[in-house]
Structure formats: C-alpha cells, structure tokens
Design an enzyme around this catalytic site. Structure first.
Site, PDB file in Angstrom:
ATOM      1  N   ASP A  68       1.019  -7.798   2.810  1.00  0.00           N
ATOM      2  CA  ASP A  68       1.300  -6.413   2.427  1.00  0.00           C
ATOM      3  C   ASP A  68       2.803  -6.148   2.413  1.00  0.00           C
ATOM      4  OD1 ASP A  68       0.957  -3.784   1.788  1.00  0.00           O
ATOM      5  OD2 ASP A  68      -0.135  -3.226   3.609  1.00  0.00           O
ATOM      6  N   HIS A 113       0.823  -1.215   0.000  1.00  0.00           N
ATOM      7  CA  HIS A 113       0.000   0.000   0.000  1.00  0.00           C
ATOM      8  C   HIS A 113       0.857   1.265   0.000  1.00  0.00           C
ATOM      9  CE1 HIS A 113       0.260  -0.100   4.552  1.00  0.00           C
ATOM     10  NE2 HIS A 113       0.294   1.205   4.380  1.00  0.00           N
ATOM     11  N   SER A 142       3.989   2.769   8.406  1.00  0.00           N
ATOM     12  CA  SER A 142       3.860   1.702   7.414  1.00  0.00           C
ATOM     13  C   SER A 142       5.219   1.416   6.790  1.00  0.00           C
ATOM     14  CB  SER A 142       2.881   2.108   6.313  1.00  0.00           C
ATOM     15  OG  SER A 142       1.557   1.959   6.718  1.00  0.00           O
TER      16      SER A 142
END
Length: 239
Positions: free
Chosen positions: A113, A75, A193
């Site tokens: 991810d 992402h 992230s």
C-alpha cells in the site's frame, strides 16, 4: 471503527484515512488523543525537522522523501488526481509550509500500500520561506534497516478535521517484521494513513497503512521499506 473487534489477521486491518459520521462517543474519546497513556503528544513546532517533512491531505498523511516527492498509501492516493492539493506540515491555526498541487501519482506495482506523488515546486499558497516546496520542507532519509524492539515514532494527522489539522507524534516499539510488513504498538487513529514510521535517528523505515486504534495494540501495520521498495521510490524521486 469498532474498537471491540479483535483483528485476527493483517488482511482485516482497518485503513486509517479519516471518515465523517463518527459517533459522539468516539469523537469525545479522540479529543483526548494527546494523553500520557497513549504516548501521544502534539507537535509544538512543525517547522523543524523531522516534523517539516510531513504533509497533510484532507483525511490522511504523507511525507517528503526527496525533491518535489512525497509518499503516502494507495488507498489515500486513489481519492486524488493530478491538480489536487496537499498542505505542507500544517500546524492548526498557526499556519503551514504552503499549499501545493499534485503533479503525478505512481502506485507501487505490487500489493504493498504505497504511492509516490510528485508535487509542483511552486506553491499555490506560499509557506514561511516563500513559494518553493523544497525550501519549506525537509526530506526524510531511509533507514538502513530495522529490528524487533527498536523504538519508533509515528508522525501525522490523526482525525485531522476534529483535531484542526494539528500534528501529533506517537511513540512505541516494533513488535515484528515479516517480509515487507512491519507491526508496531504506537497508537494510531484514522488520518494516520501515510504517516512515516521513524527510528530513533529520525530515519524512515516504513509507511503506516492500518490499525485498530486501540491502546497497546500490536496489530498496527506499516509497509516496511525493503530494498525493492526503496528502489521503486528512488526511481520516482524528481531529479
């Protein structure tokens, strides 16, 4: 990010890339990130290990895993293309380890991810040790395994714009491991992230992908590096 929402499933975890438009109350709170209650400290010297193995995007984090190779999240990588730039271990206005172009992007084929990026070896803007990426950073090594209650740290760039791209370290413990998902209670925020989750030996056990930015939360999530995931990453490390 609404901190009053109770996250009841891993699918509902908020991704932790930094976003604009955060209201004033949240900004005021996040400016107090490095306090003892959250077990978060600002890194004093990003030129030493393991901090020199962490890189910054404009709104997220990544880390070095081998020659010209970094790991982040899908992402995160979806907003980047070949030729875009990353910065090696910036330290606010004190400098950084150089600025480098992305050479290739390889997303993990499963639902996890994870994205692996290969980086141009020669810097667009040099670091303190010259133009070579590998001389300005130090790659992290894989941990053999991990277990519940192990002490961990998360290193990255929470709220990078608001925090002037200063690097922070958050500490906590592993709360659960199920298949390729690792939950921990170290405090994280948007911008974390792609941060590495490290054990007490500074070996990497996973990559952060989401959380709820709440003190004491046990729902913060990382992709746990299983043998299959490690194998994928190894195949994409530049030789």
């Amino acid at each position: 990010m609404n901190k009053n929402i109770v996250i009841k499933s891993m699918a509902a975890l908020a991704i932790l890339t930094s976003a604009t438009g955060i209201n004033a109350a949240v900004v005021e709170e996040t400016q107090q990130i490095a306090n003892a209650e959250k077990n978060v400290t600002q890194v004093k010297d990003t030129n030493i290990f393991p901090y020199n193995g962490v890189v910054s995007f404009k709104d997220a984090t990544g880390f070095v895993i081998g020659k010209n190779t970094i790991i982040t999240n899908k992402h995160v990588s979806k907003d980047y293309k070949v030729g875009d730039r990353i910065t090696a271990h910036p330290d606010g206005d004190k400098g950084n380890g150089g600025i480098y172009k992305i050479k290739s992007i390889s997303d993990y084929p499963g639902d996890e991810d994870i994205s692996v990026m290969n980086i141009e070896e020669q810097a667009v803007e040099r670091g303190p040790k010259g133009f070579n990426f590998n001389e300005n950073v130090q790659a992290l090594n894989f941990a053999k395994d991990a277990k519940v209650d192990d002490k961990i740290k998360v290193i990255g760039y929470p709220l990078p714009a608001q925090n002037s791209f200063k690097q922070f370290e958050s500490t906590g413990t592993i709360k659960r491991i199920k298949d390729n998902i690792l939950n921990f209670d170290a405090y994280i925020e948007p911008g974390n992230s792609g941060s590495p989750v490290l054990n007490s030996n500074n070996e990497v056990i996973g990559v952060v992908y989401g959380g709820i930015g709440k003190i004491g939360s046990e729902y913060n999530g990382a992709v746990y590096f299983t043998p299959q995931i490690k194998d994928f990453i190894q195949k994409h490390i530049e030789q």
